[in-house]
Design a protein around this motif. Structure first.
Motif, PDB file in Angstrom:
ATOM      1  N   UNK A 192       0.803  -1.223   0.000  1.00  0.00           N
ATOM      2  CA  UNK A 192       0.000   0.000   0.000  1.00  0.00           C
ATOM      3  C   UNK A 192       0.835   1.272   0.000  1.00  0.00           C
ATOM      4  N   UNK A 193       2.158   1.133  -0.004  1.00  0.00           N
ATOM      5  CA  UNK A 193       3.024   2.315   0.091  1.00  0.00           C
ATOM      6  C   UNK A 193       2.882   3.251  -1.112  1.00  0.00           C
ATOM      7  N   UNK A 194       2.686   2.706  -2.276  1.00  0.00           N
ATOM      8  CA  UNK A 194       2.542   3.530  -3.470  1.00  0.00           C
ATOM      9  C   UNK A 194       3.817   3.557  -4.290  1.00  0.00           C
ATOM     10  N   UNK A 195       3.782   4.312  -5.354  1.00  0.00           N
ATOM     11  CA  UNK A 195       4.900   4.391  -6.287  1.00  0.00           C
ATOM     12  C   UNK A 195       5.261   5.849  -6.544  1.00  0.00           C
ATOM     13  N   UNK A 196       6.389   6.083  -7.202  1.00  0.00           N
ATOM     14  CA  UNK A 196       6.742   7.460  -7.546  1.00  0.00           C
ATOM     15  C   UNK A 196       5.660   8.080  -8.431  1.00  0.00           C
ATOM     16  N   UNK A 197       5.619   9.387  -8.479  1.00  0.00           N
ATOM     17  CA  UNK A 197       4.643  10.105  -9.301  1.00  0.00           C
ATOM     18  C   UNK A 197       4.769   9.672 -10.752  1.00  0.00           C
ATOM     19  N   UNK A 198       3.681   9.214 -11.346  1.00  0.00           N
ATOM     20  CA  UNK A 198       3.693   8.744 -12.726  1.00  0.00           C
ATOM     21  C   UNK A 198       2.949   9.665 -13.672  1.00  0.00           C
ATOM     22  N   UNK A 199       2.524  10.810 -13.196  1.00  0.00           N
ATOM     23  CA  UNK A 199       1.808  11.791 -14.015  1.00  0.00           C
ATOM     24  C   UNK A 199       0.570  11.206 -14.673  1.00  0.00           C
ATOM     25  N   UNK A 200      -0.081  10.257 -13.986  1.00  0.00           N
ATOM     26  CA  UNK A 200      -1.344   9.729 -14.459  1.00  0.00           C
ATOM     27  C   UNK A 200      -1.261   8.495 -15.328  1.00  0.00           C
ATOM     28  N   UNK A 201      -0.089   8.125 -15.769  1.00  0.00           N
ATOM     29  CA  UNK A 201       0.053   6.939 -16.623  1.00  0.00           C
ATOM     30  C   UNK A 201       0.274   5.689 -15.771  1.00  0.00           C
ATOM     31  N   UNK A 202      -0.322   4.567 -16.177  1.00  0.00           N
ATOM     32  CA  UNK A 202      -0.016   3.313 -15.498  1.00  0.00           C
ATOM     33  C   UNK A 202       1.400   2.869 -15.871  1.00  0.00           C
ATOM     34  N   UNK A 203       2.228   2.603 -14.874  1.00  0.00           N
ATOM     35  CA  UNK A 203       3.621   2.247 -15.130  1.00  0.00           C
ATOM     36  C   UNK A 203       3.981   0.937 -14.435  1.00  0.00           C
ATOM     37  N   UNK A 204       4.944   0.246 -15.016  1.00  0.00           N
ATOM     38  CA  UNK A 204       5.506  -0.964 -14.437  1.00  0.00           C
ATOM     39  C   UNK A 204       7.023  -0.870 -14.536  1.00  0.00           C
ATOM     40  N   UNK A 205       7.708  -1.774 -13.878  1.00  0.00           N
ATOM     41  CA  UNK A 205       9.170  -1.759 -13.925  1.00  0.00           C
ATOM     42  C   UNK A 205       9.659  -2.150 -15.326  1.00  0.00           C
ATOM     43  N   UNK A 206      10.879  -1.765 -15.639  1.00  0.00           N
ATOM     44  CA  UNK A 206      11.470  -2.121 -16.929  1.00  0.00           C
ATOM     45  C   UNK A 206      11.538  -3.637 -17.092  1.00  0.00           C
ATOM     46  N   UNK A 207      11.861  -4.355 -16.014  1.00  0.00           N
ATOM     47  CA  UNK A 207      11.931  -5.816 -16.096  1.00  0.00           C
ATOM     48  C   UNK A 207      10.566  -6.432 -16.369  1.00  0.00           C
ATOM     49  N   UNK A 208       9.534  -5.904 -15.738  1.00  0.00           N
ATOM     50  CA  UNK A 208       8.187  -6.412 -15.979  1.00  0.00           C
ATOM     51  C   UNK A 208       7.770  -6.153 -17.423  1.00  0.00           C
ATOM     52  N   UNK A 209       8.130  -4.994 -17.959  1.00  0.00           N
ATOM     53  CA  UNK A 209       7.765  -4.674 -19.336  1.00  0.00           C
ATOM     54  C   UNK A 209       8.435  -5.620 -20.331  1.00  0.00           C
TER      55      UNK A 209
END
Length: 69
Positions: A31-48
Motif C-alpha cells: 500500500x506504500x505507493x509508487x513514484x509520481x507517474x503523471x497519471x500513466x499506469x507504469x511498471x518496472x522495466x523488467x516487468x515490461x
C-alpha cells in the motif's frame, strides 16, 4: 489508451499510455505507493520485458483494469 468510463474518457486526449519506468520497483508497491507517474499506469522495466511481447502478439485489444482502492 481509450477510457471506457466517464471518469477516464479523456485518456486518449491526454495521451495516457502504459509504459515502463526505471524508478518503478520490481516488487509490489501496495500500500506504500509508487513514484509520481503523471497519471500513466507504469511498471518496472523488467516487468515490461516480459509483458511487451504478449501485448505485441495479441490479435485482440487488451483490456486493462485500473482502480483506486
Amino acid at each position: 489508451m481509450h477510457g471506457l468510463e466517464e471518469t477516464n474518457s479523456n485518456s486518449l486526449k491526454r495521451f495516457i499510455v502504459f509504459h515502463s519506468w526505471n524508478l518503478m520497483s520490481d516488487e509490489e508497491v501496495f500500500p506504500k505507493g509508487s513514484p509520481e507517474g503523471w497519471g500513466c499506469p507504469t511498471i518496472s522495466n523488467n516487468a515490461m520485458k516480459e509483458i511487451d511481447p504478449i501485448l505485441q502478439s495479441s490479435e485482440k485489444p487488451v483490456l486493462m483494469w485500473i482502480f483506486n482502492k
